[in-house]
Write an enzyme that holds these catalytic residues in place. Structure first.
Site, PDB file in Angstrom:
ATOM      1  N   PHE A 150     -10.223   3.193 -15.017  1.00 62.00           N
ATOM      2  CA  PHE A 150     -11.338   3.568 -14.133  1.00 62.00           C
ATOM      3  C   PHE A 150     -10.873   4.267 -12.859  1.00 62.00           C
ATOM      4  O   PHE A 150     -11.646   4.943 -12.202  1.00 62.00           O
ATOM      5  CB  PHE A 150     -12.152   2.313 -13.752  1.00 62.00           C
ATOM      6  CG  PHE A 150     -11.497   1.468 -12.682  1.00 62.00           C
ATOM      7  CD1 PHE A 150     -11.589   1.803 -11.333  1.00 62.00           C
ATOM      8  CD2 PHE A 150     -10.751   0.335 -13.012  1.00 62.00           C
ATOM      9  CE1 PHE A 150     -10.973   1.040 -10.349  1.00 62.00           C
ATOM     10  CE2 PHE A 150     -10.120  -0.425 -12.035  1.00 62.00           C
ATOM     11  CZ  PHE A 150     -10.238  -0.062 -10.700  1.00 62.00           C
ATOM     12  N   LYS A 174     -11.191   8.415 -25.011  1.00 64.56           N
ATOM     13  CA  LYS A 174     -12.036   7.244 -24.748  1.00 64.56           C
ATOM     14  C   LYS A 174     -11.817   6.811 -23.303  1.00 64.56           C
ATOM     15  O   LYS A 174     -10.869   6.120 -22.968  1.00 64.56           O
ATOM     16  CB  LYS A 174     -11.712   6.081 -25.701  1.00 64.56           C
ATOM     17  CG  LYS A 174     -12.805   5.033 -25.632  1.00 64.56           C
ATOM     18  CD  LYS A 174     -12.321   3.611 -25.656  1.00 64.56           C
ATOM     19  CE  LYS A 174     -11.604   3.082 -24.488  1.00 64.56           C
ATOM     20  NZ  LYS A 174     -12.379   2.875 -23.248  1.00 64.56           N
ATOM     21  N   SER A 227      -3.945  -1.430 -17.243  1.00 62.84           N
ATOM     22  CA  SER A 227      -3.204  -2.592 -16.754  1.00 62.84           C
ATOM     23  C   SER A 227      -2.090  -2.974 -17.745  1.00 62.84           C
ATOM     24  O   SER A 227      -2.171  -2.641 -18.930  1.00 62.84           O
ATOM     25  CB  SER A 227      -4.173  -3.763 -16.585  1.00 62.84           C
ATOM     26  OG  SER A 227      -4.798  -4.027 -17.825  1.00 62.84           O
ATOM     27  N   CYS A 282      -2.153   3.076  -9.104  1.00 60.06           N
ATOM     28  CA  CYS A 282      -0.974   2.435  -9.691  1.00 60.06           C
ATOM     29  C   CYS A 282       0.248   2.725  -8.831  1.00 60.06           C
ATOM     30  O   CYS A 282       1.288   2.121  -9.018  1.00 60.06           O
ATOM     31  CB  CYS A 282      -0.754   2.905 -11.109  1.00 60.06           C
ATOM     32  SG  CYS A 282      -0.265   4.612 -11.170  1.00 60.06           S
ATOM     33  N   GLU A 383      -0.173  -7.874  -9.431  1.00 61.58           N
ATOM     34  CA  GLU A 383      -0.951  -6.717  -8.971  1.00 61.58           C
ATOM     35  C   GLU A 383      -2.306  -7.205  -8.439  1.00 61.58           C
ATOM     36  O   GLU A 383      -3.040  -7.893  -9.143  1.00 61.58           O
ATOM     37  CB  GLU A 383      -1.162  -5.749 -10.146  1.00 61.58           C
ATOM     38  CG  GLU A 383      -1.846  -4.462  -9.741  1.00 61.58           C
ATOM     39  CD  GLU A 383      -1.922  -3.445 -10.883  1.00 61.58           C
ATOM     40  OE1 GLU A 383      -2.150  -3.856 -12.038  1.00 61.58           O
ATOM     41  OE2 GLU A 383      -1.768  -2.252 -10.594  1.00 61.58           O
TER      42      GLU A 383
END
Ligand code: NAD
Length: 483
Positions: A150, A174, A227, A282, A383
Site C-alpha cells: 500500500f 495485483k 512485509s 521501507c 518494524e
C-alpha cells in the site's frame, strides 16, 4: 454507493466474480472512495490466460517497437502528473509533495524501460573453437506478476511492469487492496496506449488473489514487495510452484551519527527519513544510533524540530506529515509506542492521540521519539511502520556497527560523518542492502538494483536495474558451426 472497481483483462475492463469487496478509505477524511473486489481464482485464471494468449504476439513485436510504448507512456504520465499524485494522496494519506516524488520515481522506471533494447542486447564470441561461434540469446520468459504494497501504490508496481513488458513478457498486476486506485488510473492510461490485448492485466484483491497468482501454472515469475512475513510466504509458495521470485520484505533501518557529522544537515536528513510518508517507507529511519558525544545535541535538536512538523491532510500543500494508512495501523503503532515505554524507553515526543482540526476521524499519528532504547526492546527490533524514531547510544563506531548488524532486517542503513575512513568501514562492514553516507533515505535510482538482505529480501535477483533484466529474461547459449 462507492464505485465497484473492475479488473482489466485482455484489453477490457471486466467485472470480477467476487462476492466480497473491501472498502478503499481515504485515511484522512474517512470517505469511502471505492469498493475493491476480492477477486477469485477464476478472475486470476482469466487474466493469466489473456496474458498467455497475448504473449505469443507480443514477444514477436520488435523490441524497438515495444520500447516506443514506453516513450508514449512517459508522455501520458507526465501529462497526468498532478492527477496521479492526487490519487496517491487520497488513498494513501501521504503529502502531495511526497506523492509527486513517488510519481517522479515511477516515471524514472518507465525511462529505464525505454532503454531495454540496449539493456537486453546479447553478446557472443566468434571462433570460440575452430569454426565455432558461441553467443547468448536473451529472450522474454512468459507471464510475470506483481504483488505490491500500500505504501507506494504507484511507484512500486512501476519498478516491475514497464521493464517486464518491454523485455517482451506479458503482465498481471495485483496491487494492494488498501490502495488500488493508483493502479486503476495507471491502467486507464495504459489502455490509451493501445497495447496488444493481454500484454497488461490488472486483478484486484488480497491474499486469495495473491495465492491464485502464485499457484497458477501459467505464470513464470512473481515480483513481490511487502512485509517480511508475507515475503517469506511468497518466496516459499512461488519456489514450491516452480516460479522465479523476487520478494522484497520489511525493514528496521538504523542510522548512525558520528560526533564529527555536520549536525544541522544530519538532523534535517534524519527527520525526513523518519517522518517522510509518516514513517511508512521501507527505507524509513527507525533507529538513530548516536555515537559518543553526538548524542546530546542530536537528541535535543531532533525533539525540538520534530515538534514543529505540521501534521495534516496530504492535499493541503502546507502539510509536512500525513496520515498512516488505517485505524488498524494507528492502533498498532500506538500499541508499539506503549510497549516501548513499558520496556524502559522514555517517550520524549509523543504523537499519540493527535487530533487534526477538520479531520477528527483521520488516522493521524504525530512524530514520536523514544529515547534510551536498547537492543533487546521490540521498538529496536521490530518494524513499527509509523512516524516513530528510536534513539540508542553507542560508545564508539564499532559498537554502532555491532548494533546495526544485530538486526534481523537488512534493508538500509546510513551513516552521518565527515570522516572518510568511517564511511569506508561502514560500507564495508554493515550488512544492509542499501547504504547511505550522509543520506537519510538510501533509495536506489531505477538503473540500480534495490538492495535488501537478511529478512528484508528473499530471492537472488532484486527489483530494478540490471537484476530486473536478468529476472525478466531467459538466456540461451547458442553454439554454432557452419563451416
Ligand atoms: P503486506 O505484506 O501486508 O501486503 C503486500 C501485498 O501482499 C499486498 O498486495 C497484499 O494484498 C498481499 N498479501 C498480504 N498478505 C498476504 C498473504 N498472506 N499471502 C499472499 N499475499 C498477501 O504489506 P503492506 O502492509 O501492504 O506494505 C508494507 C510493508 O511493505 C512494510 O513491511 C514495508 O517495509 C514493506 N515494503 C518493502 C519495500 C522493499 O522494497 N523492501 C518497499 C515498500 C514496502
Amino acid at each position: 454507493m462507492a464505485k465497484k472497481l473492475k479488473n482489466y483483462i485482455g484489453g477490457e475492463w471486466v467485472a470480477s466474480s467476487a462476492t466480497e469487496y473491501t472498502p478503499v478509505v481515504n485515511p484522512a477524511t474517512c470517505e469511502t472512495l471505492a469498493e475493491c473486489p476480492e477477486s477469485t481464482r477464476e478472475d486470476v485464471d482469466k487474466a493469466v490466460r489473456a496474458a498467455r494468449e497475448g504473449f505469443a504476439e507480443w514477444r514477436q513485436t520488435p523490441v524497438l517497437n515495444r520500447a516506443q510504448y514506453m516513450y508514449r507512456l512517459k508522455t501520458i504520465l507526465e501529462d497526468r502528473f498532478e492527477d496521479l499524485a492526487r490519487v496517491i494522496v487520497e488513498e494513501n494519506g501521504k503529502t502531495i509533495d511526497e506523492a509527486r516524488g513517488e510519481v517522479r520515481r515511477g516515471i524514472e522506471s518507465v525511462d529505464y524501460a525505454a532503454g531495454v533494447p540496449f539493456l537486453m542486447r546479447n553478446d557472443g564470441t566468434e571462433d570460440i573453437s575452430s569454426g565455432i561461434d558461441e553467443s547468448t540469446l536473451r529472450q522474454p520468459a512468459g507471464v510475470f506478476a506483481g504483488i505490491t504494497p500500500f505504501n507506494f501504490p504507484m511507484m512500486v508496481p512501476l519498478w516491475f511492469l514497464p521493464t517486464a513488458i518491454t523485455c517482451g513478457n506479458t503482465y498481471v498486476m495485483k496491487p494492494s487492496p488498501q490502495t488500488p486506485l493508483s493502479m486503476e488510473l495507471v491502467y486507464e492510461l495504459l489502455d490509451e496506449l493501445d497495447l496488444p490485448e493481454g500484454v497488461v492485466n490488472l486483478v484486484h484483491g488480497g491474499k486469495d488473489a495473491a495465492m491464485a497468482v502464485m499457484e497458477h501454472p501459467g505464470i513464470t515469475g512473481v515480483s513481490f514487495v511487502g512485509s517480511s512475513p508475507v515475503a517469506k510466504i511468497i518466496y516459499e509458495t512461488c519456489t514450491r510452484n516452480g516460479k522465479r521470485v523476487q520478494a522484497q520484505g520489511g525493514a528496521k533501518n538504523y542510522i548512525a551519527v558520528m560526533p564529527d557529522a555536520d549536525m544541522t544537515a544530519s538532523v534535517k536528513n534524519i527527520m525526513g527519513a523518519a517522518y517522510g510518508c509518516a514513517g511508512q517507507r521501507c527505507l524509513a529511519a527507525a533507529v538513530v544510533v548516536a555515537v559518543g558525544d553526538a548524542y546530546d545535541n542530536l537528541r535535543d535538536e531532533l525533539v525540538r524540530q520534530s515538534k514543529e512538523l505540521r501534521v495534516g491532510y496530504g492535499l493541503d500543500e502546507t502539510t509536512q506529515v500525513g496520515t498512516v494508512i488505517s485505524g488498524a495501523a494507528k492502533e498498532r503503532i500506538e500499541r508499539m509506542i506503549a510497549d516501548g515505554e513499558k520496556s524502559g524507553a522514555k517517550i520524549v515526543l509523543d504523537g499519540r492521540n493527535l487530533q487534526v482540526p477538520g479531520y477528527e476521524q483521520g488516522t493521524f499519528v504525530g512524530p514520536t521519539i523514544l529515547d534510551d532504547v536498547t537492543v533487546d526492546m521490540s521498538v529496536a527490533r521490530e518494524e513499527i511502520f509509523g512516524p516513530v524514531l528510536a534513539i540508542m547510544r553507542a560508545d564508539d563506531f564499532d559498537e554502532a556497527v555491532d548494533i546495526i548488524n544485530g538486526s534481523h532486517y537488512g534493508n538500509a542503513s546510513s551513516l552521518f560523518t565527515s570522516n572518510g575512513r568511517y564511511a569506508r568501514e561502514f560500507k564495508y562492514r554493515v550488512n544492509a542492502g542499501n547504504i547511505g553516507i550522509n543520506i537519510g533515505v538510501a533509495a536506489p535510482s531505477a538503473s540500480f538494483p534495490f538492495g535488501g538482505q537478511k529478512d528484508s529480501f528473499f530471492g537472488d535477483l532484486h527489483g530494478q536495474g540490471s537484476d530486473s533484466i536478468e529476472f525478466f529474461t531467459e538466456r540461451k547459449i547458442v553454439i554454432e558451426r557452419w563451416i
